[in-house]
Scaffold this motif. Structure first.
Motif, PDB file in Angstrom:
ATOM      1  N   MET A   1       0.846  -1.189   0.000  1.00  0.00           N
ATOM      2  CA  MET A   1       0.000   0.000   0.000  1.00  0.00           C
ATOM      3  C   MET A   1       0.887   1.248   0.000  1.00  0.00           C
ATOM      4  SD  MET A   1      -2.883   1.169   2.801  1.00  0.00           S
ATOM      5  CE  MET A   1      -3.829  -0.325   2.523  1.00  0.00           C
ATOM      6  N   PRO A   2       0.608   2.218  -0.905  1.00  0.00           N
ATOM      7  CA  PRO A   2       1.400   3.454  -0.928  1.00  0.00           C
ATOM      8  C   PRO A   2       1.345   4.154   0.411  1.00  0.00           C
ATOM      9  CG  PRO A   2      -0.010   3.289  -2.873  1.00  0.00           C
ATOM     10  CD  PRO A   2      -0.416   2.192  -1.953  1.00  0.00           C
ATOM     11  N   PRO A   3       2.441   4.875   0.787  1.00  0.00           N
ATOM     12  CA  PRO A   3       2.489   5.557   2.091  1.00  0.00           C
ATOM     13  C   PRO A   3       1.315   6.486   2.334  1.00  0.00           C
ATOM     14  CG  PRO A   3       4.647   5.544   1.050  1.00  0.00           C
ATOM     15  CD  PRO A   3       3.706   5.008   0.043  1.00  0.00           C
ATOM     16  N   ALA A   4       0.898   7.225   1.298  1.00  0.00           N
ATOM     17  CA  ALA A   4      -0.201   8.181   1.476  1.00  0.00           C
ATOM     18  C   ALA A   4      -1.495   7.468   1.843  1.00  0.00           C
ATOM     19  CB  ALA A   4      -0.393   9.014   0.203  1.00  0.00           C
ATOM     20  N   LYS A   5      -1.784   6.363   1.138  1.00  0.00           N
ATOM     21  CA  LYS A   5      -3.006   5.625   1.424  1.00  0.00           C
ATOM     22  C   LYS A   5      -2.939   4.931   2.777  1.00  0.00           C
ATOM     23  CE  LYS A   5      -4.776   4.817  -3.224  1.00  0.00           C
ATOM     24  NZ  LYS A   5      -5.305   3.816  -4.167  1.00  0.00           N
ATOM     25  N   GLU A   6      -1.752   4.433   3.125  1.00  0.00           N
ATOM     26  CA  GLU A   6      -1.596   3.782   4.425  1.00  0.00           C
ATOM     27  C   GLU A   6      -1.828   4.766   5.553  1.00  0.00           C
ATOM     28  OE1 GLU A   6       1.638   1.008   6.838  1.00  0.00           O
ATOM     29  OE2 GLU A   6       2.147   1.903   4.895  1.00  0.00           O
ATOM     30  N   ALA A   7      -1.314   5.990   5.403  1.00  0.00           N
ATOM     31  CA  ALA A   7      -1.526   7.026   6.418  1.00  0.00           C
ATOM     32  C   ALA A   7      -2.998   7.385   6.515  1.00  0.00           C
ATOM     33  CB  ALA A   7      -0.698   8.263   6.072  1.00  0.00           C
ATOM     34  N   GLN A   8      -3.684   7.412   5.360  1.00  0.00           N
ATOM     35  CA  GLN A   8      -5.106   7.724   5.359  1.00  0.00           C
ATOM     36  C   GLN A   8      -5.891   6.664   6.121  1.00  0.00           C
ATOM     37  OE1 GLN A   8      -7.001   7.166   1.602  1.00  0.00           O
ATOM     38  NE2 GLN A   8      -8.796   8.361   2.121  1.00  0.00           N
ATOM     39  N   VAL A   9      -5.575   5.393   5.857  1.00  0.00           N
ATOM     40  CA  VAL A   9      -6.278   4.303   6.513  1.00  0.00           C
ATOM     41  C   VAL A   9      -6.081   4.354   8.023  1.00  0.00           C
ATOM     42  CG1 VAL A   9      -6.295   1.802   6.825  1.00  0.00           C
ATOM     43  CG2 VAL A   9      -6.295   2.774   4.515  1.00  0.00           C
ATOM     44  N   HIS A  10      -4.830   4.587   8.463  1.00  0.00           N
ATOM     45  CA  HIS A  10      -4.560   4.647   9.895  1.00  0.00           C
ATOM     46  C   HIS A  10      -5.240   5.847  10.543  1.00  0.00           C
ATOM     47  CE1 HIS A  10      -1.996   1.225   9.957  1.00  0.00           C
ATOM     48  NE2 HIS A  10      -1.046   1.758   9.180  1.00  0.00           N
ATOM     49  N   GLY A  11      -5.513   6.897   9.778  1.00  0.00           N
ATOM     50  CA  GLY A  11      -6.165   8.072  10.322  1.00  0.00           C
ATOM     51  C   GLY A  11      -7.677   7.927  10.434  1.00  0.00           C
ATOM     52  N   GLU A  12      -8.249   6.887   9.829  1.00  0.00           N
ATOM     53  CA  GLU A  12      -9.690   6.678   9.876  1.00  0.00           C
ATOM     54  C   GLU A  12     -10.114   6.045  11.204  1.00  0.00           C
ATOM     55  OE1 GLU A  12     -10.168   5.827   5.068  1.00  0.00           O
ATOM     56  OE2 GLU A  12     -10.806   4.318   6.526  1.00  0.00           O
ATOM     57  N   ARG A  13     -11.285   6.441  11.682  1.00  0.00           N
ATOM     58  CA  ARG A  13     -11.865   5.862  12.882  1.00  0.00           C
ATOM     59  C   ARG A  13     -12.962   4.897  12.438  1.00  0.00           C
ATOM     60  NH1 ARG A  13      -7.864   7.626  14.138  1.00  0.00           N
ATOM     61  NH2 ARG A  13      -7.319   9.114  15.803  1.00  0.00           N
ATOM     62  N   PRO A  14     -12.716   3.583  12.543  1.00  0.00           N
ATOM     63  CA  PRO A  14     -13.665   2.597  12.010  1.00  0.00           C
ATOM     64  C   PRO A  14     -15.090   2.768  12.514  1.00  0.00           C
ATOM     65  CG  PRO A  14     -11.608   1.534  12.624  1.00  0.00           C
ATOM     66  CD  PRO A  14     -11.528   2.944  13.112  1.00  0.00           C
ATOM     67  N   TRP A  15     -15.251   2.980  13.833  1.00  0.00           N
ATOM     68  CA  TRP A  15     -16.597   3.078  14.379  1.00  0.00           C
ATOM     69  C   TRP A  15     -17.324   4.324  13.886  1.00  0.00           C
ATOM     70  CZ3 TRP A  15     -18.933  -0.946  16.059  1.00  0.00           C
ATOM     71  CH2 TRP A  15     -18.206  -1.996  16.627  1.00  0.00           C
ATOM     72  N   LEU A  16     -16.570   5.368  13.570  1.00  0.00           N
ATOM     73  CA  LEU A  16     -17.176   6.565  13.006  1.00  0.00           C
ATOM     74  C   LEU A  16     -17.761   6.265  11.631  1.00  0.00           C
ATOM     75  CD1 LEU A  16     -17.492   9.468  14.032  1.00  0.00           C
ATOM     76  CD2 LEU A  16     -15.447  10.070  12.743  1.00  0.00           C
ATOM     77  N   LEU A  17     -17.010   5.537  10.813  1.00  0.00           N
ATOM     78  CA  LEU A  17     -17.503   5.148   9.491  1.00  0.00           C
ATOM     79  C   LEU A  17     -18.736   4.259   9.610  1.00  0.00           C
ATOM     80  CD1 LEU A  17     -14.168   4.365   7.589  1.00  0.00           C
ATOM     81  CD2 LEU A  17     -15.646   6.365   7.326  1.00  0.00           C
ATOM     82  N   ILE A  18     -18.700   3.316  10.557  1.00  0.00           N
ATOM     83  CA  ILE A  18     -19.826   2.403  10.729  1.00  0.00           C
ATOM     84  C   ILE A  18     -21.076   3.156  11.156  1.00  0.00           C
ATOM     85  CG2 ILE A  18     -20.704   0.467  12.091  1.00  0.00           C
ATOM     86  CD1 ILE A  18     -17.793  -0.563  12.220  1.00  0.00           C
ATOM     87  N   VAL A  19     -20.934   4.044  12.134  1.00  0.00           N
ATOM     88  CA  VAL A  19     -22.090   4.787  12.648  1.00  0.00           C
ATOM     89  C   VAL A  19     -22.676   5.689  11.564  1.00  0.00           C
ATOM     90  CG1 VAL A  19     -22.814   6.587  14.261  1.00  0.00           C
ATOM     91  CG2 VAL A  19     -21.392   4.698  15.062  1.00  0.00           C
ATOM     92  N   PHE A  20     -21.830   6.454  10.898  1.00  0.00           N
ATOM     93  CA  PHE A  20     -22.335   7.331   9.832  1.00  0.00           C
ATOM     94  C   PHE A  20     -22.964   6.519   8.706  1.00  0.00           C
ATOM     95  CE2 PHE A  20     -19.114  10.857  11.004  1.00  0.00           C
ATOM     96  CZ  PHE A  20     -20.054  11.466  11.817  1.00  0.00           C
TER      97      PHE A  20
END
Length: 215
Positions: A1-20
């Motif tokens: 995974m490219p560094p930019a995308k990896e940083a994006q993934v680590h910055g995401e809050r899974p439960w926030l995505l699930i709730v929204f």
């Protein structure tokens, strides 16, 4: 995974995505439920010729109003999820703004009660709101499908392309359709709109659950 995308993934809050994402799906369910339940309380209502606007006024207007406000909340939640999991460049940002404006337009449609109560005094903006919905749902599909295709969700991209194509074809048909069938056409477009939102929300929920399962 490219560094930019990896940083994006680590910055995401899974439960926030699930709730929204779940709120977005609930908003779609609210709209569909409202269009099914409200006609049961409106005398002589015709599913083919009478529009959803006819349900948003009168004694039982609260049913359709709640459904529309629920859908608006779902659209805003989808916009927030898309902002959190930013899967594209400027096009994806335009899609986020489009979803947010769509939420505002749906709220105004529910609040104004134009046409449903046969009141056309003063400034009537309902038709312009309808034009806005038509343009922005299509814009959302056009600008967000590339972000889905470039990320981990290529199948969702094709769904968005197909739904956008249907929307582009049927929206003008609805605007030109005779009053005898415009209610049916409006319901078909409503289902397509819900499907567009649902595709995005399913992506966000799956994205959140996959991050959660990875620990």
């Amino acid at each position: 995974m490219p560094p930019a995308k990896e940083a994006q993934v680590h910055g995401e809050r899974p439960w926030l995505l699930i709730v929204f994402g779940l709120i977005g799906l609930a908003g779609c369910a609210a709209l569909i439920a409202g269009t099914i339940i409200a006609p049961l309380f409106v005398p002589d209502y015709n599913w083919i010729s009478d529009t959803i606007s006819d349900l948003a006024a009168g004694r039982w207007e609260i049913i359709m109003d709640v459904a529309l406000y629920g859908f608006a909340a779902g659209l805003m939640a989808t916009a927030l999820a898309a902002s959190h999991a930013h899967l594209g460049k400027s096009g994806w940002t335009v899609g986020i703004l489009s979803l947010a404006v769509l939420a505002a337009l749906v709220i105004i449609i529910g609040a104004r009660n134009e046409y449903g109560d046969k009141d056309n005094e003063g400034v009537v903006i309902h038709i312009y709101l309808v034009y806005g919905l038509g343009a922005l749902f299509l814009l959302t599909c056009v600008v967000m499908q590339a972000g889905l295709r470039a990320s981990e969700h290529p199948h969702a991209s094709w769904w968005l392309i197909g739904l956008g194509a249907l929307w582009a074809v049927l929206s003008p048909v609805f605007l030109m359709s005779p009053t005898g069938i415009d209610g049916l056409m409006e319901r078909i477009l409503g289902l397509i709109a819900c499907a567009i939102v649902a595709v995005l929300c399913i992506v966000f929920v799956r994205r959140g659950t996959s991050r959660t399962s990875r620990g």
